[in-house]
Design an enzyme around this catalytic site. Structure first.
Site, PDB file in Angstrom:
ATOM      1  N   GLU A 223       0.818  -1.199   0.000  1.00  0.00           N
ATOM      2  CA  GLU A 223       0.000   0.000   0.000  1.00  0.00           C
ATOM      3  C   GLU A 223       0.865   1.268   0.000  1.00  0.00           C
ATOM      4  O   GLU A 223       0.569   2.245  -0.694  1.00  0.00           O
ATOM      5  CB  GLU A 223      -0.921   0.017   1.226  1.00  0.00           C
ATOM      6  CG  GLU A 223      -1.894  -1.152   1.283  1.00  0.00           C
ATOM      7  CD  GLU A 223      -1.376  -2.308   2.111  1.00  0.00           C
ATOM      8  OE1 GLU A 223      -2.168  -2.903   2.858  1.00  0.00           O
ATOM      9  OE2 GLU A 223      -0.168  -2.617   2.017  1.00  0.00           O
TER      10      GLU A 223
ATOM     11  N   ALA B 276       8.550 -33.973 -12.576  1.00  0.00           N
ATOM     12  CA  ALA B 276       8.780 -33.873 -14.017  1.00  0.00           C
ATOM     13  C   ALA B 276       8.899 -35.294 -14.545  1.00  0.00           C
ATOM     14  O   ALA B 276       9.785 -36.048 -14.114  1.00  0.00           O
ATOM     15  CB  ALA B 276      10.059 -33.091 -14.306  1.00  0.00           C
TER      16      ALA B 276
ATOM     17  N   ASP C 246      22.675 -37.035  -8.680  1.00  0.00           N
ATOM     18  CA  ASP C 246      22.879 -35.852  -9.526  1.00  0.00           C
ATOM     19  C   ASP C 246      23.851 -34.828  -8.957  1.00  0.00           C
ATOM     20  O   ASP C 246      24.259 -33.913  -9.689  1.00  0.00           O
ATOM     21  CB  ASP C 246      21.531 -35.154  -9.763  1.00  0.00           C
ATOM     22  CG  ASP C 246      20.510 -36.064 -10.436  1.00  0.00           C
ATOM     23  OD1 ASP C 246      20.936 -36.939 -11.208  1.00  0.00           O
ATOM     24  OD2 ASP C 246      19.312 -35.896 -10.173  1.00  0.00           O
TER      25      ASP C 246
ATOM     26  N   LEU D 184      20.633 -27.269  -6.069  1.00  0.00           N
ATOM     27  CA  LEU D 184      19.285 -26.893  -5.628  1.00  0.00           C
ATOM     28  C   LEU D 184      19.163 -25.391  -5.395  1.00  0.00           C
ATOM     29  O   LEU D 184      18.600 -24.935  -4.400  1.00  0.00           O
ATOM     30  CB  LEU D 184      18.893 -27.665  -4.367  1.00  0.00           C
ATOM     31  CG  LEU D 184      18.848 -29.192  -4.503  1.00  0.00           C
ATOM     32  CD1 LEU D 184      18.385 -29.823  -3.197  1.00  0.00           C
ATOM     33  CD2 LEU D 184      17.962 -29.622  -5.653  1.00  0.00           C
TER      34      LEU D 184
ATOM     35  N   ARG E  79      17.625 -20.460 -10.558  1.00  0.00           N
ATOM     36  CA  ARG E  79      18.324 -19.717 -11.607  1.00  0.00           C
ATOM     37  C   ARG E  79      17.353 -19.171 -12.642  1.00  0.00           C
ATOM     38  O   ARG E  79      16.316 -19.762 -12.916  1.00  0.00           O
ATOM     39  CB  ARG E  79      19.357 -20.609 -12.310  1.00  0.00           C
ATOM     40  CG  ARG E  79      20.465 -21.086 -11.403  1.00  0.00           C
ATOM     41  CD  ARG E  79      21.468 -21.945 -12.143  1.00  0.00           C
ATOM     42  NE  ARG E  79      20.883 -23.190 -12.619  1.00  0.00           N
ATOM     43  CZ  ARG E  79      20.723 -24.270 -11.877  1.00  0.00           C
ATOM     44  NH1 ARG E  79      21.064 -24.257 -10.606  1.00  0.00           N
ATOM     45  NH2 ARG E  79      20.195 -25.363 -12.387  1.00  0.00           N
TER      46      ARG E  79
ATOM     47  N   GLY F 284      13.128 -37.749  -4.678  1.00  0.00           N
ATOM     48  CA  GLY F 284      12.516 -38.639  -5.641  1.00  0.00           C
ATOM     49  C   GLY F 284      11.252 -39.360  -5.194  1.00  0.00           C
ATOM     50  O   GLY F 284      10.524 -38.894  -4.319  1.00  0.00           O
TER      51      GLY F 284
ATOM     52  N   HIS G 187       8.419 -38.410  -2.379  1.00  0.00           N
ATOM     53  CA  HIS G 187       7.067 -38.065  -2.834  1.00  0.00           C
ATOM     54  C   HIS G 187       6.043 -39.047  -2.275  1.00  0.00           C
ATOM     55  O   HIS G 187       4.953 -38.648  -1.833  1.00  0.00           O
ATOM     56  CB  HIS G 187       7.004 -38.063  -4.361  1.00  0.00           C
ATOM     57  CG  HIS G 187       7.488 -36.801  -4.987  1.00  0.00           C
ATOM     58  ND1 HIS G 187       6.991 -35.564  -4.651  1.00  0.00           N
ATOM     59  CD2 HIS G 187       8.438 -36.569  -5.938  1.00  0.00           C
ATOM     60  CE1 HIS G 187       7.597 -34.629  -5.365  1.00  0.00           C
ATOM     61  NE2 HIS G 187       8.479 -35.213  -6.138  1.00  0.00           N
TER      62      HIS G 187
END
Length: 376
Positions: A55, A157, A203, A207, A210, A302, A306
């Site tokens: 505001e 993904a 990998d 993390l 970008r 992974g 999940h």
């Protein structure tokens, strides 16, 4: 009920508020617009905790033109002094005629206070313009302030047949560059990124978040690793960053040498009691992160991680990126592990589902948690 002009300006305020997502914790993301006769006179958003609220930014841009104008703000203006003065006083002093509010403050200690103050001072106040959209904007703040727990986004993904890697573990790249950019935006709006140790071992990721080759924000990096098996020389442990890396293990499943080596790299090490399967207790993880001030988590996997989140109903919002490929194979990695639903009738269904095309990829986004339940 709402005039098209009111909805237009509130949508603009929502777009502005989204710019603050991921940067305003412990405050909510808020956008504001000052307008008169169809024209925007000033606009702004809350950019960072401790800095002026949306505001105030909008009123400063509008200047003297704000007198007699309307203000559109996604969240009820504050009427208390925190790190900044009350926005209600700034609105009153600017001479605003009418205030249109997207949603009232979810904090029961202050809800309705800003609206009541403005009405008492003779300012016309209307509420719940694009209410659900405005509530979604601040739902991580809302859940955290009411429950102490973070809002959990699950991001996957995968191929069309729900695989995140081939049977040999190869996964780069399943989705296209547009989808990956969208995924980095999810990192940007989240306070923390959470993965399992398998992602680190496979990998060695950083993390970070970008845009192109530029890192724009470092969320807190959280790794679930029951036995503290992550190598202290991993990039996630050696990253020079204002945001910490936190590795969470199970009590009694690692040695002091493992813990000390990780802590010597600058990594924080936390522990939970084991869950029923001897793994990190997800509920305790969420509670500890909430206590640490984390309002939103992006769970990137992974499959085991999940699966634990979905099986225990800890997911609030889902983002599934699909690539038009079929990987196949019973040994290929699935997107979601765990036990899963016992029958289709008990499977988790998303609401408010949206589909977005990203080149030849698709994003399916939906809610698991009813955001309005926090206001009921």
């Amino acid at each position: 009920m709402w005039a098209s002009e009111d909805k237009k300006f509130m949508r603009r305020a929502l777009t502005l508020g989204e710019k603050g997502l991921g940067y305003t914790t412990p405050n909510p993301a808020v956008g504001a617009v000052v307008a008169r006769q169809g024209m925007i006179l000033g606009e702004g958003w809350h950019q960072k905790a401790g800095t002026p609220h949306a505001e105030v930014h909008a009123l400063r841009v509008a200047g003297d033109a704000a007198k007699g104008a309307d203000m559109y703000v996604t969240l009820e203006p504050c009427n208390h002094t925190g790190r900044t003065p009350p926005c209600t006083h700034a609105i009153l002093q600017a001479g605003i005629r009418r205030v249109v509010i997207g949603t009232l403050d979810p904090n029961p200690k202050v809800a309705g206070g800003g609206s009541e103050f403005l009405r008492d001072k003779g300012i016309e106040v209307e509420t719940e313009c694009l209410r659900d959209e405005c509530r979604l904007l601040i739902v991580p703040f809302t859940k955290h302030i009411l429950t102490g727990m973070p809002w959990v986004r699950s991001k996957v993904a995968c191929s069309l047949d729900g695989r995140t890697a081939t049977r040999t573990g190869h996964s780069k790249w399943i989705t296209n560059q547009q989808a990956r950019r969208s995924g980095h935006r999810l990192r940007e709006i989240s306070d923390a990124i959470l993965v399992g140790k398998g992602t680190i071992l496979a990998d060695d990721p950083q993390l970070t978040c970008r845009k192109g080759k530029k890192t724009v924000k470092d969320p807190i990096r959280v790794v679930l690793d029951s036995r503290l098996s992550v190598d202290p020389s991993s990039r996630i442990c050696r990253l020079k960053s204002p945001a910490p890396t936190v590795i969470i293990g199970v009590e009694g499943k690692s040695t002091d040498e493992h813990r000390q080596a990780l802590e010597a790299s600058g990594t924080k090490v936390w522990f939970t009691p084991p869950d029923g399967q001897g793994r990190v207790n997800i509920r305790d993880v969420l509670r500890m992160l909430g206590d640490f001030g984390v309002q939103s988590i992006l769970a990137e996997g992974g499959a085991t991680v999940h699966g634990a989140f979905w099986d225990q109903a800890f997911v609030d919002e889902a983002f599934f990126y699909y690539s038009p490929m079929i990987i196949g194979g019973k040994d290929a990695r699935p997107a979601i592990g765990g036990s899963g639903a016992v029958d289709v009738g008990r499977a988790t269904r998303l609401s408010k589902v949206q589909h977005r095309k990203l080149g030849d990829n698709w994003l399916v986004h939906g809610l698991v948690t009813d955001i309005n339940s926090f206001w009921s």
